[in-house]
Scaffold this motif. Structure first.
Motif, PDB file in Angstrom:
ATOM      1  N   LEU A   1      30.842 -42.413   4.720  1.00  0.00           N
ATOM      2  CA  LEU A   1      29.738 -42.163   3.808  1.00  0.00           C
ATOM      3  C   LEU A   1      29.436 -43.418   3.000  1.00  0.00           C
ATOM      4  CD1 LEU A   1      31.044 -38.718   2.535  1.00  0.00           C
ATOM      5  CD2 LEU A   1      29.199 -39.069   4.185  1.00  0.00           C
ATOM      6  N   ARG A   2      28.169 -43.794   2.931  1.00  0.00           N
ATOM      7  CA  ARG A   2      27.778 -44.995   2.198  1.00  0.00           C
ATOM      8  C   ARG A   2      27.827 -44.736   0.689  1.00  0.00           C
ATOM      9  NH1 ARG A   2      22.075 -45.724   4.902  1.00  0.00           N
ATOM     10  NH2 ARG A   2      22.324 -43.453   4.769  1.00  0.00           N
ATOM     11  N   ASP A   3      28.550 -45.600   0.021  1.00  0.00           N
ATOM     12  CA  ASP A   3      28.730 -45.499  -1.430  1.00  0.00           C
ATOM     13  C   ASP A   3      27.383 -45.535  -2.133  1.00  0.00           C
ATOM     14  OD1 ASP A   3      29.582 -45.708  -4.064  1.00  0.00           O
ATOM     15  OD2 ASP A   3      30.491 -47.683  -3.831  1.00  0.00           O
ATOM     16  N   GLY A   4      27.085 -44.454  -2.890  1.00  0.00           N
ATOM     17  CA  GLY A   4      25.845 -44.406  -3.647  1.00  0.00           C
ATOM     18  C   GLY A   4      24.626 -43.997  -2.846  1.00  0.00           C
ATOM     19  N   VAL A   5      24.776 -43.853  -1.540  1.00  0.00           N
ATOM     20  CA  VAL A   5      23.654 -43.447  -0.685  1.00  0.00           C
ATOM     21  C   VAL A   5      23.908 -42.046  -0.131  1.00  0.00           C
ATOM     22  CG1 VAL A   5      22.290 -43.970   1.379  1.00  0.00           C
ATOM     23  CG2 VAL A   5      23.178 -45.843  -0.057  1.00  0.00           C
ATOM     24  N   ASP A   6      25.054 -41.878   0.549  1.00  0.00           N
ATOM     25  CA  ASP A   6      25.398 -40.592   1.151  1.00  0.00           C
ATOM     26  C   ASP A   6      26.295 -39.745   0.255  1.00  0.00           C
ATOM     27  OD1 ASP A   6      24.100 -41.419   3.550  1.00  0.00           O
ATOM     28  OD2 ASP A   6      25.905 -42.546   4.102  1.00  0.00           O
ATOM     29  N   ILE A   7      26.882 -40.350  -0.750  1.00  0.00           N
ATOM     30  CA  ILE A   7      27.798 -39.629  -1.627  1.00  0.00           C
ATOM     31  C   ILE A   7      27.759 -40.249  -3.023  1.00  0.00           C
ATOM     32  CG2 ILE A   7      29.777 -41.075  -0.927  1.00  0.00           C
ATOM     33  CD1 ILE A   7      31.534 -38.530  -1.250  1.00  0.00           C
ATOM     34  N   THR A   8      27.827 -39.385  -4.033  1.00  0.00           N
ATOM     35  CA  THR A   8      27.878 -39.834  -5.423  1.00  0.00           C
ATOM     36  C   THR A   8      29.303 -39.708  -5.950  1.00  0.00           C
ATOM     37  OG1 THR A   8      27.438 -37.616  -6.287  1.00  0.00           O
ATOM     38  CG2 THR A   8      25.517 -39.018  -5.793  1.00  0.00           C
ATOM     39  N   THR A   9      29.541 -40.316  -7.096  1.00  0.00           N
ATOM     40  CA  THR A   9      30.871 -40.248  -7.699  1.00  0.00           C
ATOM     41  C   THR A   9      31.255 -38.810  -8.019  1.00  0.00           C
ATOM     42  OG1 THR A   9      30.559 -42.447  -8.642  1.00  0.00           O
ATOM     43  CG2 THR A   9      32.274 -41.088  -9.621  1.00  0.00           C
ATOM     44  N   GLU A  10      30.310 -38.040  -8.558  1.00  0.00           N
ATOM     45  CA  GLU A  10      30.603 -36.637  -8.905  1.00  0.00           C
ATOM     46  C   GLU A  10      31.004 -35.852  -7.663  1.00  0.00           C
ATOM     47  OE1 GLU A  10      28.562 -32.947 -11.416  1.00  0.00           O
ATOM     48  OE2 GLU A  10      27.370 -34.707 -10.872  1.00  0.00           O
ATOM     49  N   ARG A  11      30.280 -36.033  -6.571  1.00  0.00           N
ATOM     50  CA  ARG A  11      30.616 -35.319  -5.332  1.00  0.00           C
ATOM     51  C   ARG A  11      31.938 -35.804  -4.749  1.00  0.00           C
ATOM     52  NH1 ARG A  11      24.633 -35.071  -2.380  1.00  0.00           N
ATOM     53  NH2 ARG A  11      23.724 -33.537  -3.808  1.00  0.00           N
ATOM     54  N   LEU A  12      32.238 -37.077  -4.926  1.00  0.00           N
ATOM     55  CA  LEU A  12      33.531 -37.606  -4.476  1.00  0.00           C
ATOM     56  C   LEU A  12      34.665 -36.869  -5.170  1.00  0.00           C
ATOM     57  CD1 LEU A  12      35.250 -40.050  -3.140  1.00  0.00           C
ATOM     58  CD2 LEU A  12      35.194 -40.944  -5.455  1.00  0.00           C
ATOM     59  N   PHE A  13      34.612 -36.765  -6.495  1.00  0.00           N
ATOM     60  CA  PHE A  13      35.679 -36.102  -7.237  1.00  0.00           C
ATOM     61  C   PHE A  13      35.783 -34.622  -6.857  1.00  0.00           C
ATOM     62  CE2 PHE A  13      35.037 -39.404 -10.803  1.00  0.00           C
ATOM     63  CZ  PHE A  13      36.007 -40.229 -10.247  1.00  0.00           C
ATOM     64  N   GLU A  14      34.640 -33.975  -6.655  1.00  0.00           N
ATOM     65  CA  GLU A  14      34.651 -32.568  -6.234  1.00  0.00           C
ATOM     66  C   GLU A  14      35.351 -32.414  -4.888  1.00  0.00           C
ATOM     67  OE1 GLU A  14      30.553 -31.536  -6.181  1.00  0.00           O
ATOM     68  OE2 GLU A  14      30.409 -31.217  -8.352  1.00  0.00           O
ATOM     69  N   ARG A  15      35.088 -33.343  -3.979  1.00  0.00           N
ATOM     70  CA  ARG A  15      35.679 -33.231  -2.642  1.00  0.00           C
ATOM     71  C   ARG A  15      37.175 -33.528  -2.670  1.00  0.00           C
ATOM     72  NH1 ARG A  15      32.835 -35.300   2.959  1.00  0.00           N
ATOM     73  NH2 ARG A  15      34.564 -34.712   4.342  1.00  0.00           N
ATOM     74  N   VAL A  16      37.573 -34.521  -3.451  1.00  0.00           N
ATOM     75  CA  VAL A  16      39.009 -34.828  -3.569  1.00  0.00           C
ATOM     76  C   VAL A  16      39.744 -33.634  -4.177  1.00  0.00           C
ATOM     77  CG1 VAL A  16      40.706 -36.273  -4.747  1.00  0.00           C
ATOM     78  CG2 VAL A  16      38.702 -37.315  -3.685  1.00  0.00           C
TER      79      VAL A  16
END
Length: 282
Positions: free
Chosen positions: A38-53
């Motif tokens: 996933l491209r940083d800032g394009v396909d995924i945001t920081t908030e969604r990253l933390f939710e997924r982790v």
């Protein structure tokens, strides 16, 4: 149109409005969950990253853009007759810099110039903004590169990490360190030294104590601080970031901007990480 196009990568964490206002190109790094890149800032945001982790219980890997990625981003501007000045994530932290150099060799000599920031996050961003202003003032690329090389050692980048969990999941501290650190509420503080993320000291106790220590460290350099631009960057810690921004502005008179950490930086440091970044006077 300027004959120089400034590029950086997604780890520079520059506010989106600056990217648009100053026409700064961004080459995204990748966060990789299994086989999904996933491209940083394009396909995924920081908030969604933390939710997924939180949901999956494991961290993504991170990956540099390939030479082909750089070629794809640079080509339209080269075809318009522009020269590229790309300011990269520290070569000590990623192969991003080397891949940009490889991409540059695919274009006519002298069309692509690559600068190793020896930094991360808005430490890169300060250099990018210096380059943008230099272009506006009519400097050519060799002059801008000299400016950046002189500025690089003067950048001070310091982060308070709120939890050891992400360092543990990323293999950067042991299970015992994570357990003890969590029990004792130890918050590590990271500085960028010689292009590397380096544990500078630890603060035991409440989060506020760690933030006050970081603020005190910055204010101790008030007389030596370049007040043109100071940046407070955070990962899902906007309230604390706004408070630091306010105190820095009141006590230094500096122009203090607010920025959000992208997915690559956040995947290493975790939520509620917050940093103060500035340049010392020459």
């Amino acid at each position: 149109m300027n004959s120089i196009k400034i590029f950086s990568d997604s780890t520079s964490d520059l506010p989106r409005q600056w990217l648009e206002q100053y026409d700064i190109g961004i080459v995204p790094l990748y966060t990789v969950f299994g086989s999904e890149s996933l491209r940083d800032g394009v396909d995924i945001t920081t908030e969604r990253l933390f939710e997924r982790v939180s949901r999956e219980g494991s961290l993504p890997k991170t990956a540099a853009p390939s030479p082909a990625d750089f070629i794809q981003h640079f080509t339209p501007y080269i075809e318009q007759g522009m020269d590229i000045l790309y300011i990269s994530l520290s070569s000590e932290l990623s192969s991003t810099y080397q891949n940009a150099l490889l991409a540059g060799k695919e274009f006519p000599e002298g069309k692509v110039h690559v600068v190793d920031s020896r930094n991360l996050s808005c430490g890169i961003g300060l250099l990018v903004m210096k380059a943008v202003m230099a272009v506006r003032n009519g400097l050519d690329i060799p002059e801008i590169v000299r400016l950046l090389e002189e500025m690089k050692p003067r950048i001070d980048t310091e982060f308070v990490i709120d939890t050891l969990e992400y360092l543990y999941k990323g293999g950067r501290c042991s299970g015992m360190q994570n357990l003890i650190g969590s029990l004792l509420k130890i918050r590590p503080v990271i500085k960028v030294i010689d292009g590397k993320m380096t544990p500078a000291y630890k603060v035991r106790g409440k989060r506020e104590k760690a933030l006050e220590q970081m603020l005190s460290n910055a204010l101790s350099q008030k007389d030596n601080m370049d007040l043109e631009l100071v940046i407070v960057v955070h990962a899902m810690a906007e309230e604390d970031a706004l408070e630091l921004q306010k105190k820095l502005q009141e006590q230094t008179g500096a122009e203090v901007a607010l920025a959000t950490a992208g997915c690559v930086i956040s995947s290493h440091c975790g939520p509620k990480t917050i940093g103060i970044i500035y340049a010392k006077k020459s």
